[in-house]
Design an enzyme around this catalytic site. Sequence first.
Site, PDB file in Angstrom:
ATOM      1  N   GLU A 130       0.849  -1.397   0.169  1.00 39.32           N
ATOM      2  CA  GLU A 130      -0.075   0.054  -0.346  1.00 39.32           C
ATOM      3  C   GLU A 130       0.882   0.897   0.106  1.00 39.32           C
ATOM      4  O   GLU A 130       0.214   2.310  -0.440  1.00 39.32           O
ATOM      5  CB  GLU A 130      -0.656   0.206   1.656  1.00 39.32           C
ATOM      6  CG  GLU A 130      -0.669   0.262   2.453  1.00 39.32           C
ATOM      7  CD  GLU A 130      -1.415   1.122   3.564  1.00 39.32           C
ATOM      8  OE1 GLU A 130      -2.022   1.293   3.233  1.00 39.32           O
ATOM      9  OE2 GLU A 130      -1.054   1.212   4.411  1.00 39.32           O
ATOM     10  N   ASN A 131       2.041   1.630  -0.029  1.00 37.68           N
ATOM     11  CA  ASN A 131       3.069   2.276   0.339  1.00 37.68           C
ATOM     12  C   ASN A 131       3.910   2.422  -0.631  1.00 37.68           C
ATOM     13  O   ASN A 131       4.834   2.284  -0.086  1.00 37.68           O
ATOM     14  CB  ASN A 131       3.265   2.789   2.236  1.00 37.68           C
ATOM     15  CG  ASN A 131       2.077   3.235   2.831  1.00 37.68           C
ATOM     16  OD1 ASN A 131       1.077   3.787   2.354  1.00 37.68           O
ATOM     17  ND2 ASN A 131       2.307   2.624   4.135  1.00 37.68           N
ATOM     18  N   HIS A 180       3.636  -1.068  11.185  1.00 32.26           N
ATOM     19  CA  HIS A 180       5.116  -0.682  10.347  1.00 32.26           C
ATOM     20  C   HIS A 180       6.197  -1.679  11.687  1.00 32.26           C
ATOM     21  O   HIS A 180       7.257  -1.212  11.022  1.00 32.26           O
ATOM     22  CB  HIS A 180       5.212   0.780  10.022  1.00 32.26           C
ATOM     23  CG  HIS A 180       4.482   1.682   9.212  1.00 32.26           C
ATOM     24  ND1 HIS A 180       5.020   1.858   8.393  1.00 32.26           N
ATOM     25  CD2 HIS A 180       3.279   1.857   8.894  1.00 32.26           C
ATOM     26  CE1 HIS A 180       3.815   2.817   7.941  1.00 32.26           C
ATOM     27  NE2 HIS A 180       2.628   2.113   7.585  1.00 32.26           N
ATOM     28  N   HIS A 188      -5.597  -5.365   7.821  1.00 30.32           N
ATOM     29  CA  HIS A 188      -4.710  -3.807   7.943  1.00 30.32           C
ATOM     30  C   HIS A 188      -5.627  -3.578   9.160  1.00 30.32           C
ATOM     31  O   HIS A 188      -6.570  -3.107   8.572  1.00 30.32           O
ATOM     32  CB  HIS A 188      -4.585  -3.705   6.789  1.00 30.32           C
ATOM     33  CG  HIS A 188      -3.526  -2.074   6.063  1.00 30.32           C
ATOM     34  ND1 HIS A 188      -2.372  -2.553   6.563  1.00 30.32           N
ATOM     35  CD2 HIS A 188      -4.651  -1.218   6.362  1.00 30.32           C
ATOM     36  CE1 HIS A 188      -1.612  -2.178   5.978  1.00 30.32           C
ATOM     37  NE2 HIS A 188      -3.054  -0.403   6.010  1.00 30.32           N
ATOM     38  N   HIS A 220      -0.044  -2.809   8.775  1.00 27.83           N
ATOM     39  CA  HIS A 220      -0.479  -1.054   8.703  1.00 27.83           C
ATOM     40  C   HIS A 220       0.740  -0.039   9.705  1.00 27.83           C
ATOM     41  O   HIS A 220       0.401   0.750   9.900  1.00 27.83           O
ATOM     42  CB  HIS A 220      -1.845  -1.044   9.389  1.00 27.83           C
ATOM     43  CG  HIS A 220      -2.556   0.083   9.120  1.00 27.83           C
ATOM     44  ND1 HIS A 220      -2.117   1.668   8.824  1.00 27.83           N
ATOM     45  CD2 HIS A 220      -2.624   1.439  10.453  1.00 27.83           C
ATOM     46  CE1 HIS A 220      -2.755   2.682   9.005  1.00 27.83           C
ATOM     47  NE2 HIS A 220      -3.310   2.468   9.920  1.00 27.83           N
ATOM     48  N   ASN A 246      -4.839   0.938   3.724  1.00 28.40           N
ATOM     49  CA  ASN A 246      -6.219   2.336   4.102  1.00 28.40           C
ATOM     50  C   ASN A 246      -6.168   3.372   2.813  1.00 28.40           C
ATOM     51  O   ASN A 246      -6.514   3.979   2.498  1.00 28.40           O
ATOM     52  CB  ASN A 246      -6.247   3.466   5.417  1.00 28.40           C
ATOM     53  CG  ASN A 246      -4.775   3.046   6.055  1.00 28.40           C
ATOM     54  OD1 ASN A 246      -3.433   2.412   6.212  1.00 28.40           O
ATOM     55  ND2 ASN A 246      -4.567   4.703   6.362  1.00 28.40           N
ATOM     56  N   HIS A 247      -4.402   3.307   2.399  1.00 29.04           N
ATOM     57  CA  HIS A 247      -3.906   4.222   1.906  1.00 29.04           C
ATOM     58  C   HIS A 247      -3.909   3.538   0.338  1.00 29.04           C
ATOM     59  O   HIS A 247      -2.924   3.871  -0.710  1.00 29.04           O
ATOM     60  CB  HIS A 247      -2.778   4.242   1.770  1.00 29.04           C
ATOM     61  CG  HIS A 247      -1.905   5.790   2.761  1.00 29.04           C
ATOM     62  ND1 HIS A 247      -2.655   6.741   3.567  1.00 29.04           N
ATOM     63  CD2 HIS A 247      -1.345   5.442   4.038  1.00 29.04           C
ATOM     64  CE1 HIS A 247      -2.209   6.909   4.809  1.00 29.04           C
ATOM     65  NE2 HIS A 247      -1.893   5.836   4.746  1.00 29.04           N
TER      66      HIS A 247
HETATM   67 FE   LIG Z   1      -2.049   1.093   6.665  1.00 26.37          FE
END
Ligand SMILES: [Fe+2]
Length: 226
Positions: free
Chosen positions: A5-6, A144, A117, A142, A33-34
């Site tokens: 996602e990132n 990290h 997540h 999520h 979420n991203h």
């Molecule tokens: Fe996230």
Amino acid sequence: MANGENVADGIGITPRLADRLLAAGVDAITLGNHAFRRSEIAPYLETSELVVRPANTSSETPGRGLTVVTAANGTRLAVINVLGSLFLHPATSMFEIVDGLVEEANRETPVVVVDVHAEATSEKAALARWLDGRVTAVVGTHTHVQTSDARVLGKGTAFITDAGMTGPHESVIGVEAELAIRRMRTGMPVRFVTAQGDVRIEGAVIDCDAESGRATSIESFRELVS
Ligand SMILES: [Fe+2]
């Protein structure tokens, strides 16, 4: 599997980067979420069978929350991605939809992995306990920060609260520390920049029985890259 996602310099994912991850040997990519912070991923997700976004987003959201892929050794692997509720505001609770997704996955294969997540460790633990014996693994993402709780639960579902972050650990969860601190101290908008130092690969290795889908072991790992 990789949560991507990132991967677009710290926020979102692009079609080109998804393709690069897949070309590097990843069989399936999950998001979070991203997922749509880079809008060009939306049409890609409408047709991709290898990249999933959280299943409990709006019914209008492009893409899918469950897919079944074939791993390098021929094993069919179902991948489910869900969002927790705390701070992430999914359209519906993951508990409302996850049973249906697991049933759908099990019609295709006994090997099922759920990427949960979520912000709250309690939500991830609750989902893992709820699904124990019905899926191969519940892997948290999520937050990290890799947690030290990897274990196989009583009925054969592997679980870790957070698989960790592949990225720069000399940072505040991937962001240049000075910038994150400045935003928190001043309350003013600060443009975040991805940090560079202490890049590590983090994740978990799960072994399972391909016939029953039950996990036999889970081990987290972290490796220094640069
Ligand atoms: Fe996230």
